[in-house]
Design an enzyme around this catalytic site. Structure first.
Site, PDB file in Angstrom:
ATOM      1  N   TRP A  83      -2.779   4.352  61.435  1.00 32.66           N
ATOM      2  CA  TRP A  83      -1.641   3.907  60.603  1.00 32.66           C
ATOM      3  C   TRP A  83      -0.405   4.657  61.083  1.00 32.66           C
ATOM      4  O   TRP A  83      -0.432   5.888  61.194  1.00 32.66           O
ATOM      5  CB  TRP A  83      -1.947   4.193  59.137  1.00 32.66           C
ATOM      6  CG  TRP A  83      -0.843   3.906  58.190  1.00 32.66           C
ATOM      7  CD1 TRP A  83      -0.053   2.779  58.140  1.00 32.66           C
ATOM      8  CD2 TRP A  83      -0.421   4.740  57.110  1.00 32.66           C
ATOM      9  NE1 TRP A  83       0.829   2.866  57.100  1.00 32.66           N
ATOM     10  CE2 TRP A  83       0.621   4.056  56.442  1.00 32.66           C
ATOM     11  CE3 TRP A  83      -0.819   5.992  56.627  1.00 32.66           C
ATOM     12  CZ2 TRP A  83       1.271   4.587  55.341  1.00 32.66           C
ATOM     13  CZ3 TRP A  83      -0.185   6.537  55.522  1.00 32.66           C
ATOM     14  CH2 TRP A  83       0.849   5.839  54.886  1.00 32.66           C
ATOM     15  N   ASP A 118      -9.294   9.376  54.992  1.00 32.05           N
ATOM     16  CA  ASP A 118      -8.236   8.600  54.350  1.00 32.05           C
ATOM     17  C   ASP A 118      -8.843   7.273  53.904  1.00 32.05           C
ATOM     18  O   ASP A 118      -9.266   6.466  54.742  1.00 32.05           O
ATOM     19  CB  ASP A 118      -7.079   8.370  55.344  1.00 32.05           C
ATOM     20  CG  ASP A 118      -5.917   7.635  54.673  1.00 32.05           C
ATOM     21  OD1 ASP A 118      -4.924   7.350  55.361  1.00 32.05           O
ATOM     22  OD2 ASP A 118      -6.025   7.337  53.455  1.00 32.05           O
ATOM     23  N   LYS A 158      -4.312  -1.130  47.318  1.00 34.63           N
ATOM     24  CA  LYS A 158      -4.828  -2.434  47.744  1.00 34.63           C
ATOM     25  C   LYS A 158      -5.980  -2.895  46.879  1.00 34.63           C
ATOM     26  O   LYS A 158      -6.005  -4.038  46.413  1.00 34.63           O
ATOM     27  CB  LYS A 158      -5.283  -2.407  49.204  1.00 34.63           C
ATOM     28  CG  LYS A 158      -4.148  -2.216  50.179  1.00 34.63           C
ATOM     29  CD  LYS A 158      -3.837  -0.766  50.344  1.00 34.63           C
ATOM     30  CE  LYS A 158      -2.737  -0.523  51.354  1.00 34.63           C
ATOM     31  NZ  LYS A 158      -2.449   0.917  51.524  1.00 34.63           N
TER      32      LYS A 158
HETATM   33  C1  LIG Z   1      -4.918   3.936  56.268  1.00 36.95           C
HETATM   34  C2  LIG Z   1      -3.832   3.970  55.248  1.00 36.95           C
HETATM   35  N1  LIG Z   1      -3.618   5.124  54.569  1.00 36.95           N
HETATM   36  C3  LIG Z   1      -2.648   5.197  53.624  1.00 36.95           C
HETATM   37  C4  LIG Z   1      -1.852   4.110  53.329  1.00 36.95           C
HETATM   38  C5  LIG Z   1      -0.779   4.317  52.287  1.00 36.95           C
HETATM   39  O1  LIG Z   1      -0.948   3.558  51.199  1.00 36.95           O
HETATM   40  P1  LIG Z   1      -0.216   3.875  49.811  1.00 36.95           P
HETATM   41  O2  LIG Z   1       0.581   2.656  49.506  1.00 36.95           O
HETATM   42  O3  LIG Z   1       0.638   5.093  49.995  1.00 36.95           O
HETATM   43  O4  LIG Z   1      -1.322   4.115  48.867  1.00 36.95           O
HETATM   44  C6  LIG Z   1      -2.028   2.881  54.019  1.00 36.95           C
HETATM   45  C7  LIG Z   1      -1.155   1.668  53.715  1.00 36.95           C
HETATM   46  N2  LIG Z   1      -0.727   0.971  54.844  1.00 36.95           N
HETATM   47  C8  LIG Z   1      -0.343  -0.422  54.702  1.00 36.95           C
HETATM   48  C9  LIG Z   1       0.724  -0.630  53.624  1.00 36.95           C
HETATM   49  C10 LIG Z   1       2.185  -0.477  53.986  1.00 36.95           C
HETATM   50  C11 LIG Z   1       2.485   0.919  54.468  1.00 36.95           C
HETATM   51  O5  LIG Z   1       2.680   1.823  53.641  1.00 36.95           O
HETATM   52  O6  LIG Z   1       2.504   1.109  55.710  1.00 36.95           O
HETATM   53  C12 LIG Z   1       0.053  -0.973  56.080  1.00 36.95           C
HETATM   54  O7  LIG Z   1      -0.342  -0.314  57.078  1.00 36.95           O
HETATM   55  O8  LIG Z   1       0.636  -2.062  56.143  1.00 36.95           O
HETATM   56  C13 LIG Z   1      -3.050   2.817  54.977  1.00 36.95           C
HETATM   57  O9  LIG Z   1      -3.270   1.666  55.652  1.00 36.95           O
END
Ligand SMILES: Cc1ncc(COP(=O)(O)O)c(CN[C@@H](CCC(=O)O)C(=O)O)c1O
Length: 407
Positions: A139, A220, A256
């Site tokens: 990410w 995570d 999510k």
């Molecule tokens: C692996 C991972 N860890 C943590 C998070 C953080 O999520 P929180 O909203 O803080 O609980 C995401 C969200 N990634 C998504 C959502 C958009 C973003 O924040 O980048 C994504 O990769 O599109 C993730 O994919």
């Protein structure tokens, strides 16, 4: 007086910044495949039935809106841990877990990063003291989160671009070369952005090397229940490490799987060796949080605690979680079918073998640029497709656009 004249323009976020460009696009044909947020078959965001029911109960109870404690809502934190580790987890029942509510998954990762920066592993070689390994790719926000906390971030091989799968040999080789006591970031399930997870046998081999190198593990977990549709199944990797006695750290997001994106609901747990260790670690977590944001928000934690604490609401949530996972799986096979019918001889098997929110398509940056510029199709430049944005109304258009830019 221009006292901020020396401030340089910051780069747009590769995910959220790109989504702003999508919002600004006036084309009626635009489709965003960018943000990992669930959409229904009509492209609309969803509030889960159990969430609505829990909210009705919370509002009817007319609860006060006092500050939560620095560590957050204890009932929520316990429910979050139990969802991942199981109600009968010995670490939980023996009181060996230091845990706090956080500002969603991002906040959990950042609080973990600050704790790791302040307290390197006692078994760490000097080179490992503030070193964290993250998968390549991961990410995109992970790098900045850990860097800003003062950690040195290093990649480990994860994605094999040839097999479109896990580079197990490269991964294990990189972990074996890690300095003793370094920290290892692992995605609990539904790896972002590749959608490729280790098999249970591969997880066991990773756990072996973690033991050999005395690595600290930060899991995570942003997609529990959302990946396979079954929270128990999606907890398997974390449970394997805990059952083997690893003192893991666990960052949990409820964005999510509960559809609580904007409520910012998360938790950070640190499994320790004793009640005494858990107590000192919790005291230090509170010292990280208090000057950072003091205490977390009430509403989302109340919703998750209400749902997980009520068998009928939990069942409703499980059904909706499974429903989201199922719809994404259907879109994976639908888009694969469309692409393979438009591109005879080319396999898109990886689109349906990958799991969770994203498909790591293999599209090159210049092809992604062409999709955006010529077809108003938005996705991140690494070729990641947020599958929840694919629906029966756009699946053919998406397949045709991808085929044309690949021609
Ligand atoms: C692996 C991972 N860890 C943590 C998070 C953080 O999520 P929180 O909203 O803080 O609980 C995401 C969200 N990634 C998504 C959502 C958009 C973003 O924040 O980048 C994504 O990769 O599109 C993730 O994919």
């Amino acid at each position: 007086r221009p006292l901020w004249r020396d401030v340089p323009q910051g780069a747009d976020d590769p995910i959220l910044g790109l989504n702003q460009a999508f919002v600004a696009d006036a084309s009626p044909d635009k489709v965003s495949l960018v943000v990992g947020a669930y959409r229904d078959a009509h492209g609309k965001p969803v509030v889960l039935r159990a969430v609505r029911a829990a909210e009705e109960r919370i509002v009817a109870a007319a609860l006060p809106k006092e500050y939560t404690p620095i560590a957050g809502m204890a009932e929520f934190v316990r429910a979050a841990i139990a969802l991942m580790l199981g109600d009968n987890s010995s670490a939980l029942t023996e009181g060996r877990i230091a845990a706090v509510q956080t500002l969603s998954g991002t906040g959990a990762c950042r609080v973990a990063a600050d704790l790791l920066a302040r307290f390197p592993s006692p078994d760490a070689e000097p080179a490992a003291a503030k070193l964290i390994y993250v998968p390549e790719p991961t990410w995109s926000n992970h790098w900045a989160i850990f860097h800003d906390a003062g950690l040195t971030v290093r990649g480990y091989r994860y994605w094999d671009g040839d097999s479109l799968g896990l580079d197990e040999d490269g991964l294990l080789e990189d972990l074996r070369a890690a300095p003793r006591g370094a920290t290892l970031l692992l995605h609990a399930c539904a790896h972002n952005p590749t959608g490729v997870d280790p098999t249970s046998a591969q997880w066991a081999r990773i756990a072996d090397v973690v033991e050999e190198r005395a690595l600290r593990v930060l899991f995570d977990s942003a997609y529990q229940g959302f990946a396979s549709g079954d929270p128990e199944r999606d907890a398997a990797a974390v449970r394997l490490f805990v059952e083997r006695g690893h003192p893991i750290m666990l960052a949990q997001s409820f964005a999510k799987n509960f559809g609580l994106y904007g409520e910012r609901v998360g938790a950070l747990s640190v499994v320790t060796a004793s009640v005494a260790e858990a107590s000192t670690v919790l005291s230090q977590l509170k010292l990280v949080i208090r000057p950072m944001y003091s205490s977390p928000p009430l509403h989302g934690a109340r919703i998750v605690a209400q749902v997980l604490g009520d068998p009928a609401l939990k069942q409703l949530w499980l059904e909706d979680c499974a429903g989201m996972a199922a719809r994404i799986a259907q879109m994976r096979s639908a888009l694969r079918t469309e692409l393979e019918s438009l591109q005879p001889g080319r396999s898109w098997a990886h689109m349906s073998s990958q799991i969770g929110m994203f498909c790591f398509s293999g599209l090159r940056p210049e092809e992604v640029d062409a999709l955006r510029e010529q077809y108003h199709l938005y996705l991140t430049r690494d070729g990641r497709i947020s599958m929840a944005s694919v629906n029966p109304g756009n699946v053919r258009h998406v397949a045709q656009a991808i085929t044309e830019v690949m021609a």
